[in-house]
Write a protein that holds these residues in place. Structure first.
Motif, PDB file in Angstrom:
ATOM      1  N   PRO A 196      -0.776  12.930   7.970  1.00 52.92           N
ATOM      2  CA  PRO A 196      -1.460  13.758   6.976  1.00 52.92           C
ATOM      3  C   PRO A 196      -2.372  12.930   6.086  1.00 52.92           C
ATOM      4  CG  PRO A 196       0.862  14.351   7.103  1.00 52.92           C
ATOM      5  CD  PRO A 196       0.697  13.114   7.929  1.00 52.92           C
ATOM      6  N   LEU A 197      -3.518  13.490   5.744  1.00 53.63           N
ATOM      7  CA  LEU A 197      -4.517  12.771   4.967  1.00 53.63           C
ATOM      8  C   LEU A 197      -3.978  12.279   3.636  1.00 53.63           C
ATOM      9  CD1 LEU A 197      -6.188  14.211   7.143  1.00 53.63           C
ATOM     10  CD2 LEU A 197      -7.909  14.728   5.411  1.00 53.63           C
ATOM     11  N   ASP A 198      -2.998  13.007   3.070  1.00 55.06           N
ATOM     12  CA  ASP A 198      -2.471  12.676   1.746  1.00 55.06           C
ATOM     13  C   ASP A 198      -1.262  11.752   1.782  1.00 55.06           C
ATOM     14  OD1 ASP A 198      -4.247  13.974   0.119  1.00 55.06           O
ATOM     15  OD2 ASP A 198      -3.112  15.835   0.023  1.00 55.06           O
ATOM     16  N   LEU A 199      -0.762  11.432   2.959  1.00 56.24           N
ATOM     17  CA  LEU A 199       0.490  10.679   3.020  1.00 56.24           C
ATOM     18  C   LEU A 199       0.340   9.331   2.323  1.00 56.24           C
ATOM     19  CD1 LEU A 199       3.354  11.011   4.128  1.00 56.24           C
ATOM     20  CD2 LEU A 199       2.663   9.639   6.097  1.00 56.24           C
ATOM     21  N   GLY A 200       1.191   9.097   1.348  1.00 54.61           N
ATOM     22  CA  GLY A 200       1.111   7.874   0.552  1.00 54.61           C
ATOM     23  C   GLY A 200       0.456   8.093  -0.794  1.00 54.61           C
ATOM     24  N   GLY A 201      -0.084   9.299  -1.027  1.00 52.09           N
ATOM     25  CA  GLY A 201      -0.725   9.572  -2.311  1.00 52.09           C
ATOM     26  C   GLY A 201       0.263   9.660  -3.457  1.00 52.09           C
ATOM     27  N   SER A 202       1.521   9.948  -3.140  1.00 57.54           N
ATOM     28  CA  SER A 202       2.551  10.007  -4.171  1.00 57.54           C
ATOM     29  C   SER A 202       2.954   8.600  -4.594  1.00 57.54           C
ATOM     30  CB  SER A 202       3.773  10.764  -3.644  1.00 57.54           C
ATOM     31  OG  SER A 202       4.901  10.542  -4.457  1.00 57.54           O
ATOM     32  N   SER A 208      -5.622   5.586   4.078  1.00 56.26           N
ATOM     33  CA  SER A 208      -5.730   4.381   3.261  1.00 56.26           C
ATOM     34  C   SER A 208      -4.817   4.424   2.043  1.00 56.26           C
ATOM     35  CB  SER A 208      -7.178   4.169   2.811  1.00 56.26           C
ATOM     36  OG  SER A 208      -7.600   5.210   1.951  1.00 56.26           O
ATOM     37  N   TYR A 209      -4.266   5.594   1.706  1.00 52.52           N
ATOM     38  CA  TYR A 209      -3.253   5.652   0.652  1.00 52.52           C
ATOM     39  C   TYR A 209      -2.086   4.719   0.961  1.00 52.52           C
ATOM     40  CZ  TYR A 209      -4.991   9.807  -1.877  1.00 52.52           C
ATOM     41  OH  TYR A 209      -5.714  10.682  -2.639  1.00 52.52           O
ATOM     42  N   LEU A 210      -1.854   4.457   2.249  1.00 54.10           N
ATOM     43  CA  LEU A 210      -0.715   3.635   2.658  1.00 54.10           C
ATOM     44  C   LEU A 210      -1.017   2.140   2.618  1.00 54.10           C
ATOM     45  CD1 LEU A 210       0.550   5.709   5.732  1.00 54.10           C
ATOM     46  CD2 LEU A 210       1.506   5.657   3.429  1.00 54.10           C
ATOM     47  N   TYR A 211      -2.220   1.788   2.262  1.00 54.90           N
ATOM     48  CA  TYR A 211      -2.629   0.384   2.359  1.00 54.90           C
ATOM     49  C   TYR A 211      -1.756  -0.529   1.512  1.00 54.90           C
ATOM     50  CZ  TYR A 211      -5.785  -3.592   2.837  1.00 54.90           C
ATOM     51  OH  TYR A 211      -6.328  -4.817   3.128  1.00 54.90           O
ATOM     52  N   ASN A 212      -1.373  -0.077   0.342  1.00 53.73           N
ATOM     53  CA  ASN A 212      -0.561  -0.904  -0.559  1.00 53.73           C
ATOM     54  C   ASN A 212       0.926  -0.569  -0.472  1.00 53.73           C
ATOM     55  OD1 ASN A 212      -2.750  -2.338  -1.624  1.00 53.73           O
ATOM     56  ND2 ASN A 212      -3.230  -0.667  -3.025  1.00 53.73           N
ATOM     57  N   LYS A 213       1.314   0.185   0.531  1.00 55.34           N
ATOM     58  CA  LYS A 213       2.724   0.514   0.718  1.00 55.34           C
ATOM     59  C   LYS A 213       3.356  -0.494   1.683  1.00 55.34           C
ATOM     60  CE  LYS A 213       2.084   4.477  -1.500  1.00 55.34           C
ATOM     61  NZ  LYS A 213       2.698   4.828  -2.786  1.00 55.34           N
ATOM     62  N   VAL A 214       4.681  -0.466   1.765  1.00 50.74           N
ATOM     63  CA  VAL A 214       5.380  -1.274   2.746  1.00 50.74           C
ATOM     64  C   VAL A 214       5.469  -0.449   4.021  1.00 50.74           C
ATOM     65  CG1 VAL A 214       7.515  -2.493   3.300  1.00 50.74           C
ATOM     66  CG2 VAL A 214       6.680  -2.443   0.946  1.00 50.74           C
ATOM     67  N   ILE A 215       4.793  -0.901   5.078  1.00 49.24           N
ATOM     68  CA  ILE A 215       4.635  -0.082   6.272  1.00 49.24           C
ATOM     69  C   ILE A 215       5.156  -0.814   7.498  1.00 49.24           C
ATOM     70  CG2 ILE A 215       2.967   1.081   7.767  1.00 49.24           C
ATOM     71  CD1 ILE A 215       1.114   1.202   5.348  1.00 49.24           C
ATOM     72  N   GLY A 216       5.878  -0.110   8.340  1.00 45.80           N
ATOM     73  CA  GLY A 216       6.207  -0.610   9.671  1.00 45.80           C
ATOM     74  C   GLY A 216       5.352   0.127  10.668  1.00 45.80           C
ATOM     75  N   CYS A 217       4.471  -0.558  11.366  1.00 45.05           N
ATOM     76  CA  CYS A 217       3.580   0.114  12.313  1.00 45.05           C
ATOM     77  C   CYS A 217       3.373  -0.717  13.576  1.00 45.05           C
ATOM     78  CB  CYS A 217       2.245   0.451  11.663  1.00 45.05           C
ATOM     79  SG  CYS A 217       1.367  -0.963  10.997  1.00 45.05           S
ATOM     80  N   LEU A 263     -10.975  -0.208  -0.860  1.00 41.50           N
ATOM     81  CA  LEU A 263      -9.527  -0.164  -0.685  1.00 41.50           C
ATOM     82  C   LEU A 263      -8.775  -0.525  -1.949  1.00 41.50           C
ATOM     83  CD1 LEU A 263      -8.722  -1.461   2.898  1.00 41.50           C
ATOM     84  CD2 LEU A 263      -8.251   0.764   1.932  1.00 41.50           C
ATOM     85  N   ASN A 264      -9.349  -1.371  -2.798  1.00 39.42           N
ATOM     86  CA  ASN A 264      -8.624  -1.731  -4.024  1.00 39.42           C
ATOM     87  C   ASN A 264      -8.617  -0.587  -5.030  1.00 39.42           C
ATOM     88  OD1 ASN A 264     -11.255  -1.786  -4.868  1.00 39.42           O
ATOM     89  ND2 ASN A 264     -11.332  -3.980  -5.258  1.00 39.42           N
ATOM     90  N   ASP A 265      -9.356   0.506  -4.719  1.00 39.43           N
ATOM     91  CA  ASP A 265      -9.278   1.698  -5.578  1.00 39.43           C
ATOM     92  C   ASP A 265      -7.969   2.426  -5.399  1.00 39.43           C
ATOM     93  OD1 ASP A 265     -11.820   1.250  -6.478  1.00 39.43           O
ATOM     94  OD2 ASP A 265     -12.771   2.585  -5.036  1.00 39.43           O
ATOM     95  N   VAL A 266      -7.307   2.211  -4.251  1.00 39.03           N
ATOM     96  CA  VAL A 266      -6.140   3.003  -3.918  1.00 39.03           C
ATOM     97  C   VAL A 266      -5.040   2.837  -4.959  1.00 39.03           C
ATOM     98  CG1 VAL A 266      -4.305   3.372  -2.224  1.00 39.03           C
ATOM     99  CG2 VAL A 266      -6.639   2.919  -1.459  1.00 39.03           C
ATOM    100  N   GLY A 267      -4.783   1.610  -5.384  1.00 34.88           N
ATOM    101  CA  GLY A 267      -3.739   1.369  -6.354  1.00 34.88           C
ATOM    102  C   GLY A 267      -4.022   1.991  -7.698  1.00 34.88           C
ATOM    103  N   ALA A 268      -5.306   2.194  -7.994  1.00 32.75           N
ATOM    104  CA  ALA A 268      -5.679   2.739  -9.299  1.00 32.75           C
ATOM    105  C   ALA A 268      -5.667   4.258  -9.333  1.00 32.75           C
ATOM    106  CB  ALA A 268      -7.072   2.238  -9.678  1.00 32.75           C
ATOM    107  N   LEU A 269      -5.637   4.883  -8.157  1.00 38.20           N
ATOM    108  CA  LEU A 269      -5.673   6.341  -8.130  1.00 38.20           C
ATOM    109  C   LEU A 269      -4.390   6.925  -8.704  1.00 38.20           C
ATOM    110  CD1 LEU A 269      -7.192   7.139  -4.635  1.00 38.20           C
ATOM    111  CD2 LEU A 269      -8.258   7.480  -6.836  1.00 38.20           C
TER     112      LEU A 269
END
Length: 376
Positions: free
Chosen positions: A196-202, A221-230, A366-372
């Motif tokens: 989903p486009l919003d996954l990680g927005g929370s 890209s919301y997931l960029y700063n998350k801990v991800i297993g992929c 991408l560094n905008d993601v953390g600020a959103l």
């Protein structure tokens, strides 16, 4: 063994035990001694792991009315009775490693349930009534045969941990993005083609595991700063050098059917349908804040499908958080190298930002993601 079991249950009744351990007892049937007379009225926790039970009694709730925890891991249970819904105080139910082929809708009546473990069964679907479990914190349905998850799962407003590894899932319901308390989601070894486009927005969601989904080539890209297993995602048998456009097209495969247009920087004019949807969305949200008793917009009767879309947009702009419905502006970024990525199999998946306009697309980094802030 039978006399020992009889003595254990006799003492439990006499001493008004709250906890009863019947693990590893080679039980083929639920002990009738537990169901005689008034049953075990004071029992709160029953452990019956690793036996050979094939069914549960219909009068379980009547004879053990105060059960809080019921552990039935590693039995041979094929079906659970509808009367399971009468266990009004049940908070934890473990039916993992059984032979369940069907989960009865009455599970949705377990309004006190906090932990439901159904891993390693033969379930092909889950009843939508699971959405009635407003206090559910943990749901584990890994190692089943699920082709989908119920859309009403988003009503489990307390859900924190969702595990659905090793199933047949091709998509993740976008409604899950609205689970404000969800901290971990694991869907490794499925058939996912997109997320989903919003996954990680929370802000709460911190752990996302989607390893070994071979057709998953793009992550929001919301997931960029998350801990991800992929690891093992986007793997190709014959890897080749791709152009930016080819890589983007692959990353966008499997988008929801409601996306009618994948726009580019050159597309400066947003389609009228998209503008109308955004306007209706603002009106809908305004009405919800001052809700009277209607489910639609004043003077604007809408079909249910459209109301659902207004309530749960396909996504929100990764730059400005504007809701999006029919058109997206995607921007591809190279994969962030993490300790989790590529450990077992080479991962070629990239991150995709979804914007609501060509202006947001141009200015997104991408560094905008953390600020959103969290999505509205």
């Amino acid at each position: 063994m039978a006399s020992e079991l009889h003595q254990t249950i006799f003492v439990a009744k006499k001493e008004r035990y709250k906890n009863l351990f019947l693990n590893y007892k080679n039980l083929n049937h639920f002990p009738v001694e537990m169901l005689k007379d008034e049953g075990l009225q004071f029992l709160e926790r029953l452990y019956m792991k690793r036996n050979s039970l094939t069914m549960l009694p219909d009068n379980l709730a009547q004879k053990l009315p105060n059960l809080i925890e019921l552990y039935l891991h590693a039995n041979n249970i094929v079906i659970i009775p509808e009367a399971i819904g009468n266990l009004a105080h049940l908070q934890s139910l473990d039916l993992s490693s059984n032979a369940l082929q069907l989960l009865c809708p009455e599970v949705g009546r377990l309004r006190s349930l906090r932990h439901l473990r159904l891993s390693n069964n033969q379930l092909k679907s889950l009843p939508p009534e699971i959405g009635n479990l407003q206090f559910l914190e943990t749901l584990d349905v890994s190692m089943n045969q699920l082709a989908s998850l119920p859309d009403r799962l988003h009503r489990c407003s307390s859900l924190q941990h969702l595990s659905a590894d090793h199933n047949l899932l091709s998509r993740v319901p976008r409604h899950l993005c609205y689970l404000a308390r969800l901290t971990q989601i694991s869907m490794a070894a499925n058939r996912l083609t997109c997320l989903p486009l919003d996954l990680g927005g929370s802000r709460e969601l911190q752990f996302v595991y989607v390893d070994n989904n071979l057709d998953l080539k793009g992550l929001p890209s919301y997931l960029y700063n998350k801990v991800i297993g992929c690891s093992g995602c986007g793997v190709s048998e014959h890897p080749r050098q791709q152009s930016q456009d080819e890589a983007l097209n692959e990353a966008l495969s499997g988008l929801p059917s409601e996306v009618k247009m994948v726009a580019s920087e050159a597309d400066r004019v947003i389609p009228l349908e998209e503008l109308a949807m955004r306007t209706l969305h603002r009106l809908y949200n305004r009405q919800q804040r001052h809700r009277t008793d209607g489910n639609s917009l004043p003077g604007v009767p809408l079909p249910k499908s459209l109301l659902d879309l207004l309530q749960f947009p396909l996504g929100h702009c990764h730059r400005c958080s504007q809701a999006m419905f029919t058109v997206i502006y995607p921007k591809l970024f190279p994969m962030r190298h993490t300790d989790l990525a590529g450990v077992h199999r080479r991962t070629t998946v990239s991150f995709v930002a979804y914007c609501c306009s060509s202006h947001c697309l141009r200015t997104f980094k991408l560094n905008d993601v953390g600020a959103l802030t969290a999505m509205s």
